[in-house]
Design a protein around this motif. Structure first.
Motif, PDB file in Angstrom:
ATOM      1  N   GLY A   1      30.089  72.210 -13.135  1.00  0.00           N
ATOM      2  CA  GLY A   1      31.142  72.223 -12.120  1.00  0.00           C
ATOM      3  C   GLY A   1      31.678  73.611 -11.808  1.00  0.00           C
ATOM      4  O   GLY A   1      32.769  73.757 -11.250  1.00  0.00           O
ATOM      5  N   ARG A   2      30.907  74.658 -12.171  1.00  0.00           N
ATOM      6  CA  ARG A   2      31.356  76.028 -11.877  1.00  0.00           C
ATOM      7  C   ARG A   2      31.116  76.346 -10.408  1.00  0.00           C
ATOM      8  O   ARG A   2      30.098  75.955  -9.850  1.00  0.00           O
ATOM      9  N   LYS A   3      32.047  77.094  -9.842  1.00  0.00           N
ATOM     10  CA  LYS A   3      31.891  77.472  -8.431  1.00  0.00           C
ATOM     11  C   LYS A   3      31.532  78.948  -8.275  1.00  0.00           C
ATOM     12  O   LYS A   3      31.161  79.405  -7.206  1.00  0.00           O
ATOM     13  N   THR A   4      31.674  79.694  -9.378  1.00  0.00           N
ATOM     14  CA  THR A   4      31.443  81.136  -9.320  1.00  0.00           C
ATOM     15  C   THR A   4      30.415  81.563 -10.359  1.00  0.00           C
ATOM     16  O   THR A   4      30.471  81.111 -11.502  1.00  0.00           O
ATOM     17  N   LEU A   5      29.493  82.427  -9.952  1.00  0.00           N
ATOM     18  CA  LEU A   5      28.550  83.032 -10.888  1.00  0.00           C
ATOM     19  C   LEU A   5      28.899  84.502 -11.052  1.00  0.00           C
ATOM     20  O   LEU A   5      29.200  85.169 -10.058  1.00  0.00           O
ATOM     21  N   LEU A   6      28.834  84.976 -12.275  1.00  0.00           N
ATOM     22  CA  LEU A   6      29.125  86.382 -12.524  1.00  0.00           C
ATOM     23  C   LEU A   6      27.962  86.986 -13.288  1.00  0.00           C
ATOM     24  O   LEU A   6      27.458  86.388 -14.238  1.00  0.00           O
ATOM     25  N   THR A   7      27.521  88.170 -12.838  1.00  0.00           N
ATOM     26  CA  THR A   7      26.446  88.822 -13.577  1.00  0.00           C
ATOM     27  C   THR A   7      26.565  90.347 -13.491  1.00  0.00           C
ATOM     28  O   THR A   7      27.539  90.868 -12.930  1.00  0.00           O
ATOM     29  N   PHE A   8      25.598  91.041 -14.060  1.00  0.00           N
ATOM     30  CA  PHE A   8      25.678  92.489 -14.258  1.00  0.00           C
ATOM     31  C   PHE A   8      24.453  93.182 -13.696  1.00  0.00           C
ATOM     32  O   PHE A   8      23.371  92.608 -13.696  1.00  0.00           O
TER      33      PHE A   8
ATOM     34  N   VAL B   1      32.367  99.394 -12.637  1.00  0.00           N
ATOM     35  CA  VAL B   1      32.933  99.820 -13.925  1.00  0.00           C
ATOM     36  C   VAL B   1      32.240 101.103 -14.385  1.00  0.00           C
ATOM     37  O   VAL B   1      31.121 101.408 -13.962  1.00  0.00           O
ATOM     38  N   SER B   2      32.913 101.823 -15.252  1.00  0.00           N
ATOM     39  CA  SER B   2      32.337 103.078 -15.746  1.00  0.00           C
ATOM     40  C   SER B   2      31.113 102.767 -16.613  1.00  0.00           C
ATOM     41  O   SER B   2      30.953 101.661 -17.113  1.00  0.00           O
ATOM     42  N   ARG B   3      30.259 103.796 -16.761  1.00  0.00           N
ATOM     43  CA  ARG B   3      29.065 103.603 -17.586  1.00  0.00           C
ATOM     44  C   ARG B   3      29.447 103.232 -19.022  1.00  0.00           C
ATOM     45  O   ARG B   3      28.740 102.461 -19.678  1.00  0.00           O
ATOM     46  N   ASP B   4      30.564 103.771 -19.486  1.00  0.00           N
ATOM     47  CA  ASP B   4      31.023 103.440 -20.841  1.00  0.00           C
ATOM     48  C   ASP B   4      31.405 101.978 -20.965  1.00  0.00           C
ATOM     49  O   ASP B   4      31.019 101.296 -21.900  1.00  0.00           O
ATOM     50  N   GLN B   5      32.193 101.527 -19.999  1.00  0.00           N
ATOM     51  CA  GLN B   5      32.608 100.128 -20.063  1.00  0.00           C
ATOM     52  C   GLN B   5      31.398  99.192 -19.921  1.00  0.00           C
ATOM     53  O   GLN B   5      31.322  98.142 -20.558  1.00  0.00           O
ATOM     54  N   TYR B   6      30.445  99.624 -19.083  1.00  0.00           N
ATOM     55  CA  TYR B   6      29.263  98.789 -18.837  1.00  0.00           C
ATOM     56  C   TYR B   6      28.469  98.544 -20.119  1.00  0.00           C
ATOM     57  O   TYR B   6      27.797  97.531 -20.259  1.00  0.00           O
ATOM     58  N   LYS B   7      28.579  99.489 -21.046  1.00  0.00           N
ATOM     59  CA  LYS B   7      27.858  99.333 -22.319  1.00  0.00           C
ATOM     60  C   LYS B   7      28.276  98.072 -23.065  1.00  0.00           C
ATOM     61  O   LYS B   7      27.563  97.587 -23.937  1.00  0.00           O
ATOM     62  N   ASN B   8      29.461  97.538 -22.717  1.00  0.00           N
ATOM     63  CA  ASN B   8      29.943  96.311 -23.385  1.00  0.00           C
ATOM     64  C   ASN B   8      29.401  95.036 -22.767  1.00  0.00           C
ATOM     65  O   ASN B   8      29.887  93.956 -23.059  1.00  0.00           O
ATOM     66  N   ARG B   9      28.388  95.183 -21.891  1.00  0.00           N
ATOM     67  CA  ARG B   9      27.953  94.002 -21.129  1.00  0.00           C
ATOM     68  C   ARG B   9      27.474  92.836 -21.989  1.00  0.00           C
ATOM     69  O   ARG B   9      27.407  91.706 -21.512  1.00  0.00           O
ATOM     70  N   ASN B  10      27.115  93.107 -23.247  1.00  0.00           N
ATOM     71  CA  ASN B  10      26.713  91.997 -24.111  1.00  0.00           C
ATOM     72  C   ASN B  10      27.759  91.680 -25.177  1.00  0.00           C
ATOM     73  O   ASN B  10      27.499  90.897 -26.089  1.00  0.00           O
ATOM     74  N   ASP B  11      28.931  92.271 -25.052  1.00  0.00           N
ATOM     75  CA  ASP B  11      29.989  92.042 -26.041  1.00  0.00           C
ATOM     76  C   ASP B  11      30.661  90.685 -25.780  1.00  0.00           C
ATOM     77  O   ASP B  11      31.260  90.470 -24.718  1.00  0.00           O
ATOM     78  N   PRO B  12      30.562  89.755 -26.746  1.00  0.00           N
ATOM     79  CA  PRO B  12      31.073  88.396 -26.548  1.00  0.00           C
ATOM     80  C   PRO B  12      32.540  88.355 -26.126  1.00  0.00           C
ATOM     81  O   PRO B  12      32.930  87.496 -25.323  1.00  0.00           O
ATOM     82  N   THR B  13      33.353  89.285 -26.628  1.00  0.00           N
ATOM     83  CA  THR B  13      34.775  89.272 -26.285  1.00  0.00           C
ATOM     84  C   THR B  13      34.988  89.569 -24.803  1.00  0.00           C
ATOM     85  O   THR B  13      35.759  88.894 -24.112  1.00  0.00           O
ATOM     86  N   TRP B  14      34.290  90.604 -24.309  1.00  0.00           N
ATOM     87  CA  TRP B  14      34.404  90.947 -22.886  1.00  0.00           C
ATOM     88  C   TRP B  14      33.849  89.816 -22.020  1.00  0.00           C
ATOM     89  O   TRP B  14      34.442  89.448 -21.003  1.00  0.00           O
ATOM     90  N   LEU B  15      32.722  89.230 -22.446  1.00  0.00           N
ATOM     91  CA  LEU B  15      32.110  88.141 -21.680  1.00  0.00           C
ATOM     92  C   LEU B  15      33.062  86.953 -21.582  1.00  0.00           C
ATOM     93  O   LEU B  15      33.226  86.357 -20.514  1.00  0.00           O
ATOM     94  N   LYS B  16      33.691  86.614 -22.706  1.00  0.00           N
ATOM     95  CA  LYS B  16      34.657  85.495 -22.716  1.00  0.00           C
ATOM     96  C   LYS B  16      35.816  85.793 -21.760  1.00  0.00           C
ATOM     97  O   LYS B  16      36.258  84.932 -21.002  1.00  0.00           O
ATOM     98  N   PHE B  17      36.292  87.040 -21.822  1.00  0.00           N
ATOM     99  CA  PHE B  17      37.389  87.455 -20.948  1.00  0.00           C
ATOM    100  C   PHE B  17      37.006  87.289 -19.478  1.00  0.00           C
ATOM    101  O   PHE B  17      37.759  86.713 -18.681  1.00  0.00           O
ATOM    102  N   LEU B  18      35.809  87.784 -19.120  1.00  0.00           N
ATOM    103  CA  LEU B  18      35.352  87.708 -17.720  1.00  0.00           C
ATOM    104  C   LEU B  18      35.170  86.256 -17.284  1.00  0.00           C
ATOM    105  O   LEU B  18      35.547  85.864 -16.175  1.00  0.00           O
ATOM    106  N   GLU B  19      34.630  85.450 -18.198  1.00  0.00           N
ATOM    107  CA  GLU B  19      34.389  84.045 -17.906  1.00  0.00           C
ATOM    108  C   GLU B  19      35.699  83.326 -17.576  1.00  0.00           C
ATOM    109  O   GLU B  19      35.805  82.591 -16.602  1.00  0.00           O
TER     110      GLU B  19
END
Ligand SMILES: *Cc1c(COP(=O)(O)O)cnc(C)c1O
Length: 301
Positions: free
Chosen positions: A56-63, A115-133
Motif C-alpha cells: 500500500g505504499r504510494k512513494t518509492l525512494l531510492t539513491f 546530499v553531500s558525498r559524505d552524507q551519501y556514504k550512509n546510503r546503506n546505514d539502517p538508521t538513515w534508511l529507517k528515518f527516510l522510510e
C-alpha cells in the motif's frame, strides 16, 4: 499491470569474428524494453513495484549518482505506474538541471534531494534508511536496485530464452544482474560477467553472497578501461563502429565494455568452437546524452 512490457527480442549477432570461429552469438535486446525504463533496471524494479503496491505504499525512494540509469528508470517507472518518486542524489553542488539524466528524472516528476558525498556514504546505514522510510512514508530501494526482489526479476529474463546456450554474458556494476542471471540458468550453462569497474575480488564476494553457492559463473576483469565511467579512444571508436555496422547502440559505461570484451574474448579463443553465447544488452542508452554533453559528443547518435 506490471507485465504490460513484452518479452524482449533475441536476435543473432552475425559478426565475422564470430562466424570465423564457429561461435554463435545471440543478443537479448533488453535495451528495447523502453528508452528510459532501461533493461536491467526494469528487471530489478518490477518485483519491488509489485511489493510496494502490495504494502500500500504510494512513494518509492531510492539513491543514485548524477548519471544514474537506475534513477531515470525509477522515475520513469513510477510515472508510468502511478507512484510518487524520490531520488537521493550524490552531490549537493548539483540541481535538477545539471545534466540530461537529472533533467529527465525531474521531468518524470521525481523529487530530487541532493546530499553531500559524505552524507551519501550512509546510503546503506539502517538508521538513515529507517528515518527516510518514515519521514517520506516510502518504500525504499537500495542504490543500483539490487535486493532479493531485484534478482527474482532479473532471473525472469532467462526464462524468456527459448533456445539452448552454453554461456550468457552481461556487464557487471554491482553484480546484481549477474547474480539474478545465475539464479535463472541451468546445469551446463555458465554466466560470464564483464566487470565495468575496477572491482577486484570484492565483486566476486558480492555475487557469491547474492547468488548463493552456485559455481556456474565467473567475472572477467580485463575490460574495465581503468574503472567506472573511464574510457579511451579505442572503446569510443569501437562503440561508434559497432553501431554503424549493426545498428545496435551501446553505452560507454556498461554495454560497450561488455561487447568489446566479448569480441576480444572470442578472438582469443576463450570459448570452444561450436559454443552458443547469449549476450544481454542491459540498456543504459539514456546515459549517452549526458556522456556526450560532458565529453564533446564523442558517441555518434
Ligand atoms: C546498472 C547497469 C548495469 C550494472 O548492473 P549491476 O546489476 O549493478 O551489476 C549494467 N548495464 C547497464 C546498462 C546498467 O544501467
Amino acid at each position: 499491470m506490471f507485465d504490460r512490457l513484452p518479452p524482449t527480442v533475441l536476435t543473432p549477432l552475425l559478426l565475422p569474428e564470430f562466424i570465423e570461429r564457429k561461435i554463435e552469438v545471440w543478443i537479448k535486446r533488453e535495451d528495447l524494453i523502453d528508452p528510459e525504463i532501461s533493461g536491467n533496471k526494469w528487471r530489478k524494479l518490477k518485483h519491488n513495484l509489485i511489493e510496494a503496491k502490495n504494502q500500500g505504499r504510494k512513494t518509492l525512494l531510492t539513491f543514485g549518482g548524477a548519471y544514474s540509469n537506475h534513477i531515470v528508470a525509477t522515475a520513469a517507472a513510477c510515472n508510468r505506474f502511478g507512484f510518487q518518486a524520490i531520488g537521493i542524489i550524490r552531490g549537493d553542488e548539483l540541481n535538477s538541471t545539471s545534466n540530461p539524466t537529472l533533467q529527465k528524472a525531474s521531468a518524470y516528476g521525481m523529487e530530487l534531494i541532493f546530499v553531500s558525498r559524505d552524507q551519501y556514504k550512509n546510503r546503506n546505514d539502517p538508521t538513515w534508511l529507517k528515518f527516510l522510510e518514515k519521514r517520506h512514508a516510502a518504500f525504499v530501494i537500495p542504490e543500483g536496485g539490487s535486493n532479493a526482489l531485484a534478482l527474482k526479476g532479473v532471473a525472469e529474463l532467462t526464462e524468456e530464452i527459448s533456445i539452448n546456450f552454453d554461456y550468457i554474458i552481461c556487464p557487471v556494476g554491482t553484480g546484481g544482474t549477474l547474480a539474478g542471471i545465475i539464479q535463472g540458468i541451468e546445469e551446463g550453462q555458465t554466466a560470464y560477467g564483464i566487470s565495468c569497474l575496477k572491482g577486484e575480488s570484492y565483486l566476486e564476494d558480492e555475487v557469491s553472497s547474492l547468488a548463493g553457492n552456485s559455481s556456474r559463473w565467473r567475472i572477467n576483469h580485463n575490460y574495465h578501461f581503468g574503472g567506472y565511467a573511464k574510457f579511451d579512444h579505442d572503446l569510443i571508436s569501437f562503440i561508434n563502429r559497432f553501431r554503424a555496422e549493426t545498428s545496435i547502440p551501446l553505452d560507454p559505461i556498461y554495454t560497450g565494455k561488455m561487447m568489446y570484451g566479448l569480441i576480444d574474448l572470442v578472438k582469443n579463443n576463450t570459448f570452444d568452437s561450436g559454443s552458443r553465447i547469449i549476450c544481454v544488452h542491459t540498456g543504459g542508452i539514456q546515459g549517452i546524452a549526458g556522456f556526450n554533453k560532458k565529453h564533446d559528443d564523442l558517441i555518434e547518435v
